[in-house]
Design an enzyme around this catalytic site. Structure first.
Site, PDB file in Angstrom:
ATOM      1  CG  HIS A  53      -0.426   0.084   2.530  1.00  0.00           C
ATOM      2  ND1 HIS A  53       0.366  -0.890   3.084  1.00  0.00           N
ATOM      3  CD2 HIS A  53      -0.534   1.060   3.478  1.00  0.00           C
ATOM      4  CE1 HIS A  53       0.710  -0.526   4.319  1.00  0.00           C
ATOM      5  NE2 HIS A  53       0.189   0.648   4.575  1.00  0.00           N
ATOM      6  CG  HIS A  55       0.239   4.318   4.786  1.00  0.00           C
ATOM      7  ND1 HIS A  55      -0.491   3.590   5.698  1.00  0.00           N
ATOM      8  CD2 HIS A  55      -0.571   5.328   4.369  1.00  0.00           C
ATOM      9  CE1 HIS A  55      -1.693   4.134   5.834  1.00  0.00           C
ATOM     10  NE2 HIS A  55      -1.768   5.178   5.040  1.00  0.00           N
ATOM     11  CG  ASP A  57       4.973   2.851   7.438  1.00  0.00           C
ATOM     12  OD1 ASP A  57       4.040   3.347   6.771  1.00  0.00           O
ATOM     13  OD2 ASP A  57       4.812   1.893   8.225  1.00  0.00           O
ATOM     14  CG  HIS A  58       4.200   0.002   4.307  1.00  0.00           C
ATOM     15  ND1 HIS A  58       3.990  -1.301   4.698  1.00  0.00           N
ATOM     16  CD2 HIS A  58       3.809   0.771   5.352  1.00  0.00           C
ATOM     17  CE1 HIS A  58       3.482  -1.312   5.924  1.00  0.00           C
ATOM     18  NE2 HIS A  58       3.364  -0.063   6.339  1.00  0.00           N
ATOM     19  CG  HIS A 109      -3.933   0.208   6.947  1.00  0.00           C
ATOM     20  ND1 HIS A 109      -3.834   0.800   8.179  1.00  0.00           N
ATOM     21  CD2 HIS A 109      -2.771   0.490   6.294  1.00  0.00           C
ATOM     22  CE1 HIS A 109      -2.660   1.423   8.262  1.00  0.00           C
ATOM     23  NE2 HIS A 109      -1.996   1.249   7.133  1.00  0.00           N
ATOM     24  CG  ASP A 132       0.627  -1.394   7.785  1.00  0.00           C
ATOM     25  OD1 ASP A 132       1.522  -2.209   8.062  1.00  0.00           O
ATOM     26  OD2 ASP A 132       0.818  -0.155   7.729  1.00  0.00           O
ATOM     27  CG  HIS A 170       4.007  -1.990  11.413  1.00  0.00           C
ATOM     28  ND1 HIS A 170       4.871  -0.934  11.567  1.00  0.00           N
ATOM     29  CD2 HIS A 170       3.251  -1.700  10.325  1.00  0.00           C
ATOM     30  CE1 HIS A 170       4.648  -0.038  10.617  1.00  0.00           C
ATOM     31  NE2 HIS A 170       3.664  -0.478   9.836  1.00  0.00           N
TER      32      HIS A 170
END
Ligand code: ZN
Ligand code: FE
Length: 240
Positions: A53, A55, A57-58, A109, A132, A170
Site C-alpha cells: 500500500h 504509506h 513507511d512501506h 487500512h 498493514d 509491523h
C-alpha cells in the site's frame, strides 16, 4: 527453494526479503538502507520490489533502491507509487523468483491495500504478505476504508490453509495481544500467546511471522463474527 528473511526498519517495521541466495525481492521497503546492507552482507542482488500500500513507511526506500538496482522491477497496489510500476489487482498472478503469488485486494487500512499469497512448492508452507491489514494478533487501523471492508478483507485472507505463514509489516504483536486478552478474557489460547510473546519481546526477539492457525485462535479481529463486532473492537482498540 525460496526463503523469507527479515530486515528491520524504523522502530517496528519489517521489510521481508524473498530470496534464493543469489537474488532477492523485497516487500514494503520503507527505508533503503537496511535492505542495501542485507543485500551486501548476503551478496545478493535486488530483483524486484513489492508494495502492499501507499504509506511512506512501506514505500520510502523505493527510489534509492531503484538508483542502486536500476533493473529491479516494482509492482504494487493501484495507488500512484514511487517510480515506474505496474499496478496489481485482485486475481492477478505474479512470478516472484519462480514462485507464483496471487494478488488479493484487501481494503480497510487504506483503499489500495493488497496482500500477496503463495502456495508455491518452492516454500515449505504457504506464505502471505499482509502488510498493514492482518497483523499478528490484530489488524490495521481504518484510515481510509470501513469496518465492512476490513471484515471482508480479513475473511478473504482466512480462506488460505492454516499452515500459511503470516508476514505482516509491523512488530505490534504484544500490544495487540494485550487488547486481545481484554477483548476475549475467556480465550485461553490468547492468554497463552501473550505470555509467550511477552517473553520473546523481553529477549528482543521478533514475533513475526505468525500462522493463520494461530491468528484464527487468538486474533480478535479475524475472529469477529460480523463487521459490527469488528467495528466495535476496532474502535475500542483505537482508545485502548
Ligand atoms: Zn500503513
Ligand atoms: Fe505501516
Amino acid at each position: 527453494m525460496l526463503s523469507v528473511a527479515r530486515v528491520h526498519a524504523f522502530a517496528d517495521n519489517f521489510i521481508w526479503m524473498v530470496h534464493n541466495g543469489r537474488e532477492a525481492v523485497c516487500v514494503d521497503p520503507g527505508d533503503a538502507r537496511p535492505v542495501l546492507s542485507y543485500l551486501s552482507e548476503t551478496q545478493q542482488r535486488l530483483a524486484g520490489i513489492l508494495l502492499t500500500h501507499w504509506h511512506g513507511d512501506h514505500q520510502g526506500g523505493v527510489e534509492d533502491l531503484k538508483a542502486a538496482y536500476p533493473d529491479a522491477w516494482v509492482r504494487g497496489s493501484k495507488k500512484r507509487l514511487k517510480g515506474p510500476s505496474v499496478p496489481l489487482a485482485e486475481g492477478d498472478v505474479i512470478d516472484v523468483l519462480g514462485a507464483s503469488f496471487e494478488v488479493l485486494e484487501v481494503p480497510g487500512h487504506t483503499l489500495d491495500h493488497i496482500a500477496l499469497v503463495s502456495e508455491s512448492p518452492l516454500f515449505p508452507t504457504p506464505v502471505a504478505f499482509t502488510g498493514d491489514t492482518l497483523f499478528a494478533g490484530g489488524c490495521g487501523r481504518l484510515f481510509e476504508g470501513t469496518a465492512e471492508q476490513m471484515f471482508e478483507s480479513l475473511n478473504k485472507l482466512n480462506q488460505w490453509p492454516e499452515t500459511t505463514q503470516v508476514y505482516c509489516a509491523h512488530e505490534y504483536t504484544e500490544a495487540n495481544l494485550k487488547f486481545a486478552v481484554a477483548c476475549e478474557p475467556d480465550n485461553a489460547a490468547t492468554q497463552e500467546r501473550l505470555t509467550h510473546v511477552s517473553a520473546m519481546r523481553s529477549r528482543g526477539e521478533a514475533t513475526v511471522p505468525s500462522t493463520l492457525l494461530l491468528e484464527r485462535q487468538t486474533n480478535p479481529f479475524l475472529r469477529s463474527e460480523s463487521s459490527h463486532v469488528l467495528a466495535d473492537r476496532r474502535l475500542q482498540k483505537d482508545h485502548f
